[in-house]
Motif scaffolding. Structure first.
Motif, PDB file in Angstrom:
ATOM      1  N   ALA A   1      62.085  14.236  88.900  1.00 37.97           N
ATOM      2  CA  ALA A   1      62.787  13.940  87.852  1.00 37.97           C
ATOM      3  C   ALA A   1      62.314  15.032  86.836  1.00 37.97           C
ATOM      4  O   ALA A   1      61.342  14.824  86.462  1.00 37.97           O
ATOM      5  CB  ALA A   1      64.149  13.058  87.668  1.00 37.97           C
ATOM      6  N   ILE A   2      63.721  15.616  85.957  1.00 37.25           N
ATOM      7  CA  ILE A   2      63.082  15.417  84.543  1.00 37.25           C
ATOM      8  C   ILE A   2      63.884  14.924  83.874  1.00 37.25           C
ATOM      9  O   ILE A   2      65.029  14.382  83.708  1.00 37.25           O
ATOM     10  CB  ILE A   2      63.637  16.957  84.586  1.00 37.25           C
ATOM     11  N   THR A   3      62.811  14.569  82.899  1.00 35.30           N
ATOM     12  CA  THR A   3      64.003  13.220  81.741  1.00 35.30           C
ATOM     13  C   THR A   3      63.694  13.648  80.424  1.00 35.30           C
ATOM     14  O   THR A   3      63.226  14.688  80.207  1.00 35.30           O
ATOM     15  CB  THR A   3      62.372  11.704  82.133  1.00 35.30           C
ATOM     16  N   GLU A   4      65.151  12.724  80.058  1.00 30.45           N
ATOM     17  CA  GLU A   4      64.729  13.040  78.258  1.00 30.45           C
ATOM     18  C   GLU A   4      63.297  13.084  77.543  1.00 30.45           C
ATOM     19  O   GLU A   4      62.912  14.100  76.375  1.00 30.45           O
ATOM     20  CB  GLU A   4      66.053  12.014  78.189  1.00 30.45           C
ATOM     21  N   PHE A   5      62.665  11.609  78.218  1.00 25.61           N
ATOM     22  CA  PHE A   5      61.415  11.910  77.534  1.00 25.61           C
ATOM     23  C   PHE A   5      60.076  12.983  77.874  1.00 25.61           C
ATOM     24  O   PHE A   5      59.828  13.727  76.857  1.00 25.61           O
ATOM     25  CB  PHE A   5      60.395  10.296  78.360  1.00 25.61           C
ATOM     26  N   GLN A   6      60.390  13.613  79.021  1.00 26.56           N
ATOM     27  CA  GLN A   6      59.548  14.969  79.260  1.00 26.56           C
ATOM     28  C   GLN A   6      60.343  16.020  78.372  1.00 26.56           C
ATOM     29  O   GLN A   6      59.195  16.934  77.580  1.00 26.56           O
ATOM     30  CB  GLN A   6      59.655  15.585  80.729  1.00 26.56           C
ATOM     31  N   ILE A   7      61.456  16.160  78.659  1.00 28.20           N
ATOM     32  CA  ILE A   7      61.526  17.321  77.534  1.00 28.20           C
ATOM     33  C   ILE A   7      61.178  16.976  75.962  1.00 28.20           C
ATOM     34  O   ILE A   7      61.032  18.034  75.646  1.00 28.20           O
ATOM     35  CB  ILE A   7      63.574  16.782  77.814  1.00 28.20           C
ATOM     36  N   ASN A   8      61.981  16.070  75.671  1.00 31.51           N
ATOM     37  CA  ASN A   8      61.651  15.514  74.208  1.00 31.51           C
ATOM     38  C   ASN A   8      59.904  16.000  74.260  1.00 31.51           C
ATOM     39  O   ASN A   8      59.108  16.696  72.459  1.00 31.51           O
ATOM     40  CB  ASN A   8      61.368  14.465  73.692  1.00 31.51           C
ATOM     41  N   GLU A   9      58.694  15.585  74.954  1.00 30.95           N
ATOM     42  CA  GLU A   9      57.577  15.896  74.847  1.00 30.95           C
ATOM     43  C   GLU A   9      57.014  17.040  74.581  1.00 30.95           C
ATOM     44  O   GLU A   9      56.154  17.206  74.155  1.00 30.95           O
ATOM     45  CB  GLU A   9      56.811  15.280  75.917  1.00 30.95           C
ATOM     46  N   MET A  10      57.299  17.612  75.693  1.00 35.77           N
ATOM     47  CA  MET A  10      57.259  19.285  75.754  1.00 35.77           C
ATOM     48  C   MET A  10      57.781  20.216  74.651  1.00 35.77           C
ATOM     49  O   MET A  10      56.971  20.641  73.743  1.00 35.77           O
ATOM     50  CB  MET A  10      57.982  20.087  77.040  1.00 35.77           C
ATOM     51  N   TYR A  11      58.928  20.056  74.027  1.00 36.16           N
ATOM     52  CA  TYR A  11      58.915  20.044  72.633  1.00 36.16           C
ATOM     53  C   TYR A  11      58.824  19.829  71.431  1.00 36.16           C
ATOM     54  O   TYR A  11      58.289  20.971  70.822  1.00 36.16           O
ATOM     55  CB  TYR A  11      60.355  20.237  72.846  1.00 36.16           C
ATOM     56  N   GLN A  12      58.292  18.672  71.725  1.00 37.38           N
ATOM     57  CA  GLN A  12      57.421  18.305  70.659  1.00 37.38           C
ATOM     58  C   GLN A  12      56.059  19.433  70.729  1.00 37.38           C
ATOM     59  O   GLN A  12      55.328  19.581  69.314  1.00 37.38           O
ATOM     60  CB  GLN A  12      56.969  16.911  70.726  1.00 37.38           C
ATOM     61  N   ILE A  13      55.441  19.770  71.975  1.00 37.66           N
ATOM     62  CA  ILE A  13      53.913  20.596  72.135  1.00 37.66           C
ATOM     63  C   ILE A  13      54.737  21.668  71.199  1.00 37.66           C
ATOM     64  O   ILE A  13      53.642  22.128  70.534  1.00 37.66           O
ATOM     65  CB  ILE A  13      54.103  20.203  73.057  1.00 37.66           C
ATOM     66  N   ARG A  14      55.326  22.109  71.517  1.00 37.59           N
ATOM     67  CA  ARG A  14      55.851  23.917  71.739  1.00 37.59           C
ATOM     68  C   ARG A  14      55.558  23.429  70.051  1.00 37.59           C
ATOM     69  O   ARG A  14      55.602  25.148  69.480  1.00 37.59           O
ATOM     70  CB  ARG A  14      57.073  24.517  72.380  1.00 37.59           C
ATOM     71  N   ARG A  15      56.520  22.845  69.458  1.00 36.05           N
ATOM     72  CA  ARG A  15      56.730  22.703  68.099  1.00 36.05           C
ATOM     73  C   ARG A  15      55.920  22.865  66.867  1.00 36.05           C
ATOM     74  O   ARG A  15      55.654  23.461  65.929  1.00 36.05           O
ATOM     75  CB  ARG A  15      57.697  22.275  67.124  1.00 36.05           C
ATOM     76  N   LEU A  16      54.406  22.060  67.491  1.00 33.77           N
ATOM     77  CA  LEU A  16      53.336  21.412  66.776  1.00 33.77           C
ATOM     78  C   LEU A  16      52.387  23.491  67.078  1.00 33.77           C
ATOM     79  O   LEU A  16      51.980  23.381  66.436  1.00 33.77           O
ATOM     80  CB  LEU A  16      53.274  20.197  67.528  1.00 33.77           C
ATOM     81  N   LEU A  17      52.471  23.497  68.201  1.00 29.40           N
ATOM     82  CA  LEU A  17      51.417  24.360  68.242  1.00 29.40           C
ATOM     83  C   LEU A  17      51.948  26.201  68.411  1.00 29.40           C
ATOM     84  O   LEU A  17      51.002  26.618  68.034  1.00 29.40           O
ATOM     85  CB  LEU A  17      50.930  24.400  70.318  1.00 29.40           C
ATOM     86  N   GLU A  18      52.990  26.420  69.292  1.00 31.67           N
ATOM     87  CA  GLU A  18      52.599  28.009  69.147  1.00 31.67           C
ATOM     88  C   GLU A  18      53.692  28.644  67.585  1.00 31.67           C
ATOM     89  O   GLU A  18      52.953  29.326  66.359  1.00 31.67           O
ATOM     90  CB  GLU A  18      54.644  27.860  69.327  1.00 31.67           C
ATOM     91  N   PRO A  19      54.212  27.259  66.235  1.00 29.29           N
ATOM     92  CA  PRO A  19      54.339  28.599  65.180  1.00 29.29           C
ATOM     93  C   PRO A  19      52.365  28.461  64.684  1.00 29.29           C
ATOM     94  O   PRO A  19      52.198  29.851  63.733  1.00 29.29           O
ATOM     95  CB  PRO A  19      55.006  26.914  64.047  1.00 29.29           C
ATOM     96  N   ILE A  20      52.088  27.180  64.237  1.00 25.16           N
ATOM     97  CA  ILE A  20      50.857  27.487  63.754  1.00 25.16           C
ATOM     98  C   ILE A  20      50.063  28.258  64.306  1.00 25.16           C
ATOM     99  O   ILE A  20      49.267  29.888  63.847  1.00 25.16           O
ATOM    100  CB  ILE A  20      50.306  26.325  63.519  1.00 25.16           C
ATOM    101  N   SER A  21      50.238  29.008  66.242  1.00 27.44           N
ATOM    102  CA  SER A  21      49.339  29.712  66.159  1.00 27.44           C
ATOM    103  C   SER A  21      49.563  30.995  65.728  1.00 27.44           C
ATOM    104  O   SER A  21      49.201  31.857  65.645  1.00 27.44           O
ATOM    105  CB  SER A  21      49.489  29.461  67.795  1.00 27.44           C
ATOM    106  N   ALA A  22      50.705  32.082  66.315  1.00 27.91           N
ATOM    107  CA  ALA A  22      51.477  32.620  65.469  1.00 27.91           C
ATOM    108  C   ALA A  22      51.316  33.345  64.112  1.00 27.91           C
ATOM    109  O   ALA A  22      50.571  33.715  63.954  1.00 27.91           O
ATOM    110  CB  ALA A  22      52.484  32.715  66.059  1.00 27.91           C
ATOM    111  N   VAL A  23      51.415  31.667  63.107  1.00 27.60           N
ATOM    112  CA  VAL A  23      51.011  31.944  61.524  1.00 27.60           C
ATOM    113  C   VAL A  23      49.358  32.663  61.780  1.00 27.60           C
ATOM    114  O   VAL A  23      48.909  33.019  60.962  1.00 27.60           O
ATOM    115  CB  VAL A  23      51.176  31.042  60.880  1.00 27.60           C
ATOM    116  N   LYS A  24      48.843  31.676  62.220  1.00 22.19           N
ATOM    117  CA  LYS A  24      47.164  32.216  61.860  1.00 22.19           C
ATOM    118  C   LYS A  24      46.303  33.049  62.828  1.00 22.19           C
ATOM    119  O   LYS A  24      45.944  33.570  62.133  1.00 22.19           O
ATOM    120  CB  LYS A  24      46.179  30.267  62.674  1.00 22.19           C
ATOM    121  N   TYR A  25      46.277  33.612  63.932  1.00 19.40           N
ATOM    122  CA  TYR A  25      46.295  34.580  64.396  1.00 19.40           C
ATOM    123  C   TYR A  25      47.152  35.532  64.086  1.00 19.40           C
ATOM    124  O   TYR A  25      47.320  36.389  65.563  1.00 19.40           O
ATOM    125  CB  TYR A  25      45.921  33.946  65.969  1.00 19.40           C
TER     126      TYR A  25
END
Length: 219
Positions: free
Chosen positions: A70-94
């Motif tokens: 199943a796709i769960t609310e927990f999985q969705i929240n977890e995935m977007y938390q990871i994306r929000r943490l990693l993508e902006p900082i990676s894009a800025v730094k590199y």
């Protein structure tokens, strides 16, 4: 190039169907049907299913059968938390590692893509966001993010099936990220990434809610 084994062929076949929600979340996965579709025997198919179980994509319930996870609310929240943490900082730094010609190519591809073609759209979307992390040059992080993006692809297809993807606005959102990268504007890069990810997060939660029987009019 190494010829894939029967297990690998079965694995790729099933994994693609999971990614494209040809097995909807929670839907039974029929071994016999996979064998008929692929011409592959029972043992390699079962081995492929076990490998997908280890990845958290398949659930095997004793005496009940095999199911797409199943796709769960927990999985969705977890995935977007990871994306929000990693993508902006990676894009800025590199930001200086991004080839400007490649960024312009992405912008053109997003602008002219037929958004009615879900597979082409999400292929491009995932490739672009993976590129934000690939700029780090960190193989372990890149491999980890590939798994995150597989989940994102599956969620995106699910959203589209539920009529919630709203892809018509995504060109401008990607354009904002690309423009900020071209201008090497740290604040604009971070804001554009967070805005895009947050909007996608909300859409995904709504698609899951409505997919479970709630009415859009209730919001």
């Amino acid at each position: 190039m190494k010829t894939p084994t029967l297990k690998e062929k079965a694995y790729q076949h099933i994994r693609h169907k999971l990614k494209m929600c040809q097995y909807m979340p929670g839907e039974a996965v029929n071994e016999l049907k996979i064998m008929e579709e692929t011409g592959i025997g029972r043992t390699p198919v079962r081995e492929a299913l076990l490998a997908l179980k280890e990845e958290g994509l398949i659930e095997i319930r004793p005496r009940k059968g095999t199911f797409a996870c199943a796709i769960t609310e927990f999985q969705i929240n977890e995935m977007y938390q990871i994306r929000r943490l990693l993508e902006p900082i990676s894009a800025v730094k590199y930001k200086q590692r991004f080839d400007k010609g490649t960024l312009l190519d992405y912008d053109s591809l997003f602008e002219h893509l037929d958004i009615r073609d879900d597979e082409k759209y999400f292929d491009l979307d995932v490739k672009f966001h993976q590129a934000l992390i690939n700029a780090t040059g960190n193989p372990m992080l890149m491999d980890f993010y590939g798994k995150v993006m597989f989940t994102q692809y599956r969620v995106g297809i699910y959203n589209a099936i539920r009529g919630m993807a709203q892809k018509e606005n995504y060109y401008l959102e990607h354009h904002d990220i690309i423009r900020a990268l071209l201008e090497e504007d740290d604040k604009a890069i971070e804001e554009a990434c967070v805005r895009h990810i947050s909007r996608s997060h909300i859409i995904s939660l709504k698609a899951l809610k409505y997919g479970n029987g709630a009415s859009p009019e209730a919001d």
